[in-house]
Design a protein around this motif. Structure first.
Motif, PDB file in Angstrom:
ATOM      1  N   VAL A  22       0.748  -1.236   0.094  1.00  0.00           N
ATOM      2  CA  VAL A  22       0.013   0.094   0.032  1.00  0.00           C
ATOM      3  C   VAL A  22       0.802   1.364  -0.028  1.00  0.00           C
ATOM      4  CG1 VAL A  22      -1.574   1.434   1.437  1.00  0.00           C
ATOM      5  CG2 VAL A  22      -1.950  -0.943   0.926  1.00  0.00           C
ATOM      6  N   LEU A  23       1.852   1.249   0.797  1.00  0.00           N
ATOM      7  CA  LEU A  23       2.826   2.480   0.700  1.00  0.00           C
ATOM      8  C   LEU A  23       3.338   2.736  -0.251  1.00  0.00           C
ATOM      9  CD1 LEU A  23       4.257   4.695   2.501  1.00  0.00           C
ATOM     10  CD2 LEU A  23       6.131   2.796   2.963  1.00  0.00           C
ATOM     11  N   LEU A  24       3.930   1.790  -1.085  1.00  0.00           N
ATOM     12  CA  LEU A  24       4.796   1.729  -2.307  1.00  0.00           C
ATOM     13  C   LEU A  24       3.545   2.425  -3.496  1.00  0.00           C
ATOM     14  CD1 LEU A  24       6.604  -1.489  -2.686  1.00  0.00           C
ATOM     15  CD2 LEU A  24       7.629   0.755  -2.419  1.00  0.00           C
ATOM     16  N   VAL A  25       2.196   1.800  -3.633  1.00  0.00           N
ATOM     17  CA  VAL A  25       1.352   2.240  -4.319  1.00  0.00           C
ATOM     18  C   VAL A  25       1.111   3.877  -4.018  1.00  0.00           C
ATOM     19  CG1 VAL A  25      -1.179   2.183  -5.142  1.00  0.00           C
ATOM     20  CG2 VAL A  25       0.214   0.285  -4.768  1.00  0.00           C
ATOM     21  N   LEU A  26       0.848   4.375  -2.736  1.00  0.00           N
ATOM     22  CA  LEU A  26       0.528   5.669  -2.568  1.00  0.00           C
ATOM     23  C   LEU A  26       1.949   6.475  -2.704  1.00  0.00           C
ATOM     24  CD1 LEU A  26      -1.000   5.201   0.943  1.00  0.00           C
ATOM     25  CD2 LEU A  26      -2.052   5.775  -1.248  1.00  0.00           C
ATOM     26  N   TRP A  27       3.139   6.015  -2.575  1.00  0.00           N
ATOM     27  CA  TRP A  27       4.113   6.539  -3.094  1.00  0.00           C
ATOM     28  C   TRP A  27       4.277   6.950  -4.734  1.00  0.00           C
ATOM     29  CZ3 TRP A  27       9.670   4.353  -1.574  1.00  0.00           C
ATOM     30  CH2 TRP A  27      10.705   5.317  -1.882  1.00  0.00           C
ATOM     31  N   GLN A  28       3.869   5.774  -5.471  1.00  0.00           N
ATOM     32  CA  GLN A  28       4.071   5.899  -6.710  1.00  0.00           C
ATOM     33  C   GLN A  28       2.993   7.120  -7.255  1.00  0.00           C
ATOM     34  OE1 GLN A  28       6.582   4.796  -8.839  1.00  0.00           O
ATOM     35  NE2 GLN A  28       5.531   6.284 -10.193  1.00  0.00           N
ATOM     36  N   LEU A  29       1.677   7.036  -6.514  1.00  0.00           N
ATOM     37  CA  LEU A  29       0.736   7.915  -7.127  1.00  0.00           C
ATOM     38  C   LEU A  29       1.298   9.253  -6.815  1.00  0.00           C
ATOM     39  CD1 LEU A  29      -2.636   6.067  -5.710  1.00  0.00           C
ATOM     40  CD2 LEU A  29      -1.803   6.343  -7.993  1.00  0.00           C
ATOM     41  N   ALA A  30       1.924   9.544  -5.625  1.00  0.00           N
ATOM     42  CA  ALA A  30       2.228  10.728  -5.279  1.00  0.00           C
ATOM     43  C   ALA A  30       3.392  11.256  -6.385  1.00  0.00           C
ATOM     44  CB  ALA A  30       2.854  10.926  -3.826  1.00  0.00           C
ATOM     45  N   PRO A  44       9.850   4.999  -6.490  1.00  0.00           N
ATOM     46  CA  PRO A  44      10.218   3.583  -5.933  1.00  0.00           C
ATOM     47  C   PRO A  44      11.375   3.069  -7.076  1.00  0.00           C
ATOM     48  CG  PRO A  44       7.895   3.889  -5.665  1.00  0.00           C
ATOM     49  CD  PRO A  44       8.278   5.090  -6.497  1.00  0.00           C
ATOM     50  N   SER A  45      11.132   3.178  -8.468  1.00  0.00           N
ATOM     51  CA  SER A  45      11.852   2.609  -9.322  1.00  0.00           C
ATOM     52  C   SER A  45      13.143   3.249  -9.312  1.00  0.00           C
ATOM     53  CB  SER A  45      11.257   2.767 -10.985  1.00  0.00           C
ATOM     54  OG  SER A  45      11.211   4.242 -11.118  1.00  0.00           O
ATOM     55  N   GLN A  46      13.542   4.330  -8.754  1.00  0.00           N
ATOM     56  CA  GLN A  46      14.757   5.092  -8.970  1.00  0.00           C
ATOM     57  C   GLN A  46      15.362   4.565  -7.720  1.00  0.00           C
ATOM     58  OE1 GLN A  46      13.196   9.095  -8.811  1.00  0.00           O
ATOM     59  NE2 GLN A  46      14.252   9.473 -11.155  1.00  0.00           N
TER      60      GLN A  46
END
Length: 256
Positions: A22-30, A44-46
Motif C-alpha cells: 500500500v505504501l509503495l502504491v501511494l508513493w508512486q501515485l504521489a 520507487p523504481s529510482q
C-alpha cells in the motif's frame, strides 16, 4: 510440525507485506500526481535502480552497520538483564541506580553521540556503545518490572520451603520474569539500528548512516532512500528474529 513454522512466519509477515505494498502504491501515485524533482522525492523504481546499480557498495556498508547493530544489541541486552537482576537482588542498589538510569534515558541521543565520538573515536566502538545505550534501558526497565511483579502469594509459598533470597530469585522470580525480558527485547530490537546509525551520522567513515549523510550532501536522494530501505529491512529482520527465537528459547513465555 516442520511445516508449521514457515506458515507461521508467512502469516506474521503478511500484514507487513500488505502495508508495504500500500505504501509503495501511494508513493508512486504521489510521484505521478505531483511530479516532484527526483532530488526531492525519488520514485520507487529510482530507489530500486540505486540499489541495483551498486550492490557491492551497499553490501559493504551494510555489513559494517550490521556488525554495530549486533554487537550493540548483544551488549545492551546482556548488560540490561544483569542490571535488572542486580537491582532485584539488592533492592537498596535499585534505589540509587534507577534515578541515574532515568536521567541518562532523558538525554537526547544526539547529545550523547558526539561525546561518544570524542571519547571513543570515529571507529566502530562509538557506534556499538551508542546502540548499546539505546538498547540498555528498555531491556532493564521491562525485566526489572517483571522481577518486581512476582506474585506475592507465590513468594510467601516459597518462603515456607525455607528457600534463600538467592534461590527464590533464580528459581522463582527469574523464570517468571522471562516474558517481560522478551517484551523488552522486542521493544529494543527496532531501536538498535537507530543507535548505530545515529553514531554514524555524527562521525564515521563507513556504514549506512555515513552513506546517507554523504548522499544527502550530494543531493542523491535515491541513494538516501536506498540506505533507508536497507536499514528498515534490518530493523524488521531483527524484530522478527527476536520474536521467533524468544518463545523457542523460553517456551513458558509463549502464552503470557
Amino acid at each position: 510440525m516442520r511445516g508449521q513454522y514457515p506458515l507461521s512466519l508467512v502469516s506474521r509477515l503478511w500484514p507487513l507485506v500488505r502495508a508495504l505494498a500500500v505504501l509503495l502504491v501511494l508513493w508512486q501515485l504521489a510521484i505521478w500526481l505531483f511530479q516532484p524533482p527526483h532530488y526531492i522525492l525519488p520514485s520507487p523504481s529510482q530507489v530500486l535502480s540505486a540499489l541495483v546499480r551498486q550492490p557491492g557498495f551497499f553490501l559493504s556498508h551494510s555489513l559494517i552497520t550490521v556488525s554495530e547493530i549486533v554487537l550493540g544489541f548483544v551488549l545492551g541486552a546482556g548488560l540490561g538483564a544483569l542490571a535488572a537482576i542486580a537491582m532485584a537482588a539488592i533492592p537498596r542498589l535499585g534505589q540509587y541506580v534507577w534515578p541515574v538510569l532515568l536521567l541518562f534515558q532523558a538525554l537526547p541521543v544526539f547529545v550523547i553521540a558526539p561525546l561518544l565520538v570524542v571519547w571513543f573515536g570515529f571507529g566502530m566502538a562509538s557506534k556499538v556503545i551508542m546502540a548499546m545505550l539505546i538498547i540498555f534501558f528498555p531491556v532493564t526497565s521491562s525485566f526489572a518490572d517483571g522481577l518486581r511483579r512476582t506474585d506475592p502469594e507465590l513468594l510467601d509459598a516459597t518462603a515456607l520451603t525455607q528457600a534463600t533470597h538467592w534461590q527464590t530469585l533464580f528459581h522463582v522470580r527469574l523464570p517468571l520474569a522471562m516474558p517481560s525480558l522478551l517484551s523488552g527485547l522486542r521493544v529494543a530490537a527496532p531501536l538498535a539500528p537507530l543507535g548505530a546509525v545515529v553514531g554514524e551520522w555524527v562521525g564515521s567513515a563507513a556504514g549506512l548512516g555515513f552513506v546517507m549523510v554523504q548522499a544527502n550532501a550530494r543531493m542523491q536522494t535515491d541513494v538516501v532512500f536506498a540506505a533507508m530501505t536497507i536499514l528498515a529491512i534490518l530493523s524488521v529482520a531483527l524484530f522478527h528474529l527476536i520474536n521467533g527465537l524468544g518463545p523457542r528459547m523460553v517456551p513458558w513465555a509463549t502464552n503470557q
